[in-house]
Design a protein around this motif. Structure first.
Motif, PDB file in Angstrom:
ATOM      1  N   ARG A 173      18.401 -29.980   1.440  1.00 50.42           N
ATOM      2  CA  ARG A 173      18.967 -28.727   0.916  1.00 50.42           C
ATOM      3  C   ARG A 173      19.474 -27.810   2.028  1.00 50.42           C
ATOM      4  NH1 ARG A 173      14.423 -29.925  -1.705  1.00 50.42           N
ATOM      5  NH2 ARG A 173      13.148 -28.434  -0.571  1.00 50.42           N
ATOM      6  N   GLY A 174      19.331 -28.254   3.284  1.00 48.18           N
ATOM      7  CA  GLY A 174      19.795 -27.459   4.411  1.00 48.18           C
ATOM      8  C   GLY A 174      18.805 -26.406   4.870  1.00 48.18           C
ATOM      9  N   GLU A 175      17.573 -26.473   4.367  1.00 51.45           N
ATOM     10  CA  GLU A 175      16.544 -25.529   4.809  1.00 51.45           C
ATOM     11  C   GLU A 175      16.071 -25.945   6.200  1.00 51.45           C
ATOM     12  OE1 GLU A 175      14.737 -24.690   0.362  1.00 51.45           O
ATOM     13  OE2 GLU A 175      13.853 -26.258   1.611  1.00 51.45           O
ATOM     14  N   GLU A 176      16.131 -24.999   7.127  1.00 44.39           N
ATOM     15  CA  GLU A 176      15.814 -25.283   8.521  1.00 44.39           C
ATOM     16  C   GLU A 176      14.471 -24.692   8.922  1.00 44.39           C
ATOM     17  OE1 GLU A 176      18.923 -24.254  11.369  1.00 44.39           O
ATOM     18  OE2 GLU A 176      20.266 -24.000   9.657  1.00 44.39           O
ATOM     19  N   LEU A 177      13.797 -25.391   9.796  1.00 51.58           N
ATOM     20  CA  LEU A 177      12.603 -24.880  10.465  1.00 51.58           C
ATOM     21  C   LEU A 177      12.859 -24.980  11.961  1.00 51.58           C
ATOM     22  CD1 LEU A 177       9.824 -26.783   8.492  1.00 51.58           C
ATOM     23  CD2 LEU A 177      10.376 -24.359   8.293  1.00 51.58           C
ATOM     24  N   LYS A 178      12.644 -23.891  12.671  1.00 51.84           N
ATOM     25  CA  LYS A 178      12.781 -23.892  14.127  1.00 51.84           C
ATOM     26  C   LYS A 178      11.563 -23.201  14.696  1.00 51.84           C
ATOM     27  CE  LYS A 178      17.812 -23.521  14.101  1.00 51.84           C
ATOM     28  NZ  LYS A 178      18.968 -22.727  14.543  1.00 51.84           N
ATOM     29  N   PHE A 229      22.556 -31.365  15.757  1.00 55.33           N
ATOM     30  CA  PHE A 229      21.464 -31.927  14.958  1.00 55.33           C
ATOM     31  C   PHE A 229      21.680 -31.640  13.475  1.00 55.33           C
ATOM     32  CE2 PHE A 229      17.147 -31.391  13.092  1.00 55.33           C
ATOM     33  CZ  PHE A 229      16.686 -32.687  13.254  1.00 55.33           C
ATOM     34  N   LEU A 230      22.114 -30.422  13.144  1.00 53.03           N
ATOM     35  CA  LEU A 230      22.341 -30.061  11.741  1.00 53.03           C
ATOM     36  C   LEU A 230      23.494 -30.863  11.138  1.00 53.03           C
ATOM     37  CD1 LEU A 230      21.815 -26.198  11.860  1.00 53.03           C
ATOM     38  CD2 LEU A 230      20.235 -27.966  11.037  1.00 53.03           C
ATOM     39  N   ILE A 231      24.538 -31.072  11.914  1.00 55.78           N
ATOM     40  CA  ILE A 231      25.671 -31.881  11.431  1.00 55.78           C
ATOM     41  C   ILE A 231      25.223 -33.319  11.223  1.00 55.78           C
ATOM     42  CG2 ILE A 231      27.926 -32.830  12.069  1.00 55.78           C
ATOM     43  CD1 ILE A 231      28.376 -30.100  13.561  1.00 55.78           C
ATOM     44  N   LEU A 268      14.193 -34.189   8.234  1.00 54.38           N
ATOM     45  CA  LEU A 268      14.559 -34.853   9.481  1.00 54.38           C
ATOM     46  C   LEU A 268      14.025 -33.950  10.584  1.00 54.38           C
ATOM     47  CD1 LEU A 268      16.116 -37.199  10.777  1.00 54.38           C
ATOM     48  CD2 LEU A 268      18.104 -35.698  10.842  1.00 54.38           C
ATOM     49  N   VAL A 269      13.229 -34.504  11.499  1.00 54.87           N
ATOM     50  CA  VAL A 269      12.503 -33.696  12.473  1.00 54.87           C
ATOM     51  C   VAL A 269      12.810 -34.156  13.890  1.00 54.87           C
ATOM     52  CG1 VAL A 269      10.201 -33.017  13.273  1.00 54.87           C
ATOM     53  CG2 VAL A 269      10.624 -33.330  10.822  1.00 54.87           C
ATOM     54  N   ALA A 270      12.975 -33.190  14.774  1.00 53.33           N
ATOM     55  CA  ALA A 270      13.065 -33.453  16.213  1.00 53.33           C
ATOM     56  C   ALA A 270      12.023 -32.579  16.894  1.00 53.33           C
ATOM     57  CB  ALA A 270      14.462 -33.119  16.735  1.00 53.33           C
ATOM     58  N   ILE A 271      11.182 -33.200  17.708  1.00 49.19           N
ATOM     59  CA  ILE A 271      10.197 -32.461  18.489  1.00 49.19           C
ATOM     60  C   ILE A 271      10.462 -32.761  19.957  1.00 49.19           C
ATOM     61  CG2 ILE A 271       7.751 -32.149  19.036  1.00 49.19           C
ATOM     62  CD1 ILE A 271       7.137 -33.058  16.172  1.00 49.19           C
ATOM     63  N   ILE A 272      10.564 -31.704  20.740  1.00 48.56           N
ATOM     64  CA  ILE A 272      10.813 -31.831  22.171  1.00 48.56           C
ATOM     65  C   ILE A 272       9.618 -31.250  22.907  1.00 48.56           C
ATOM     66  CG2 ILE A 272      12.303 -31.135  24.090  1.00 48.56           C
ATOM     67  CD1 ILE A 272      14.540 -30.818  21.907  1.00 48.56           C
ATOM     68  N   ASP A 273       9.057 -32.033  23.830  1.00 54.40           N
ATOM     69  CA  ASP A 273       7.972 -31.548  24.672  1.00 54.40           C
ATOM     70  C   ASP A 273       8.558 -31.268  26.052  1.00 54.40           C
ATOM     71  OD1 ASP A 273       5.699 -30.974  26.076  1.00 54.40           O
ATOM     72  OD2 ASP A 273       4.640 -32.804  25.547  1.00 54.40           O
ATOM     73  N   ASN A 274       8.628 -29.997  26.403  1.00 53.36           N
ATOM     74  CA  ASN A 274       9.219 -29.595  27.676  1.00 53.36           C
ATOM     75  C   ASN A 274       8.264 -29.768  28.853  1.00 53.36           C
ATOM     76  OD1 ASN A 274      11.884 -28.560  26.786  1.00 53.36           O
ATOM     77  ND2 ASN A 274      10.581 -27.276  25.513  1.00 53.36           N
ATOM     78  N   ASP A 275       7.067 -30.272  28.594  1.00 56.18           N
ATOM     79  CA  ASP A 275       6.103 -30.564  29.646  1.00 56.18           C
ATOM     80  C   ASP A 275       5.701 -32.026  29.542  1.00 56.18           C
ATOM     81  OD1 ASP A 275       4.368 -30.269  31.773  1.00 56.18           O
ATOM     82  OD2 ASP A 275       2.765 -29.401  30.558  1.00 56.18           O
TER      83      ASP A 275
END
Length: 124
Positions: A22-27, A59-61, A97-104
């Motif tokens: 539905r295009g609902e985003e979580l950031k 990512f959204l596209i 659809l999820v992307a998780i980035i660990d900056n450490d």
């Protein structure tokens, strides 16, 4: 998704991007418009090559295209009355659809390691 949001909330080095059909985003843990470098191409006797980046707008596209494939390709493989059709429709309509980035990512601590955090969320 709630468990992943909780996990990222407890690790300030991690960012989470998620979007549903539905295009609902979580950031979480991200700045507006921020692009994150993920890797660099480093080879002997060559300059640093183009990094792999994560761009929230891209990512959204891509997510829109990925969710549309559930309908245009996968659902078309099954009869509308089949369990498979229902399952795929349910995944399309309820999953993120999820992307998780660990900056450490180099952290050796148990609490700072993305893989360990994911295993804990999964109850492993």
């Amino acid at each position: 998704v709630e468990n992943l949001v909780s996990m990222v909330s407890n690790h300030e080095s991690m960012n989470l991007y998620a979007v549903n059909n539905r295009g609902e985003e979580l950031k979480l843990g991200v700045e507006e418009g921020g692009v994150t470098a993920l890797t660099w191409g480093v080879f002997p006797n060559r300059e640093i090559l183009q990094p792999t980046i994560f761009d929230p707008d891209t990512f959204l596209i891509w997510a829109e295209e990925a969710f549309s494939l559930w309908t245009t390709m996968w659902l078309n493989l099954y009869d509308m009355e089949s369990d498979s059709y229902e399952l795929i429709g349910n995944i399309r309509d309820t999953y993120f659809l999820v992307a998780i980035i660990d900056n450490d990512f180099v952290s050796q601590s148990r609490s700072g390691n993305l893989w360990n955090a994911l295993l804990e969320v999964g109850g492993v």
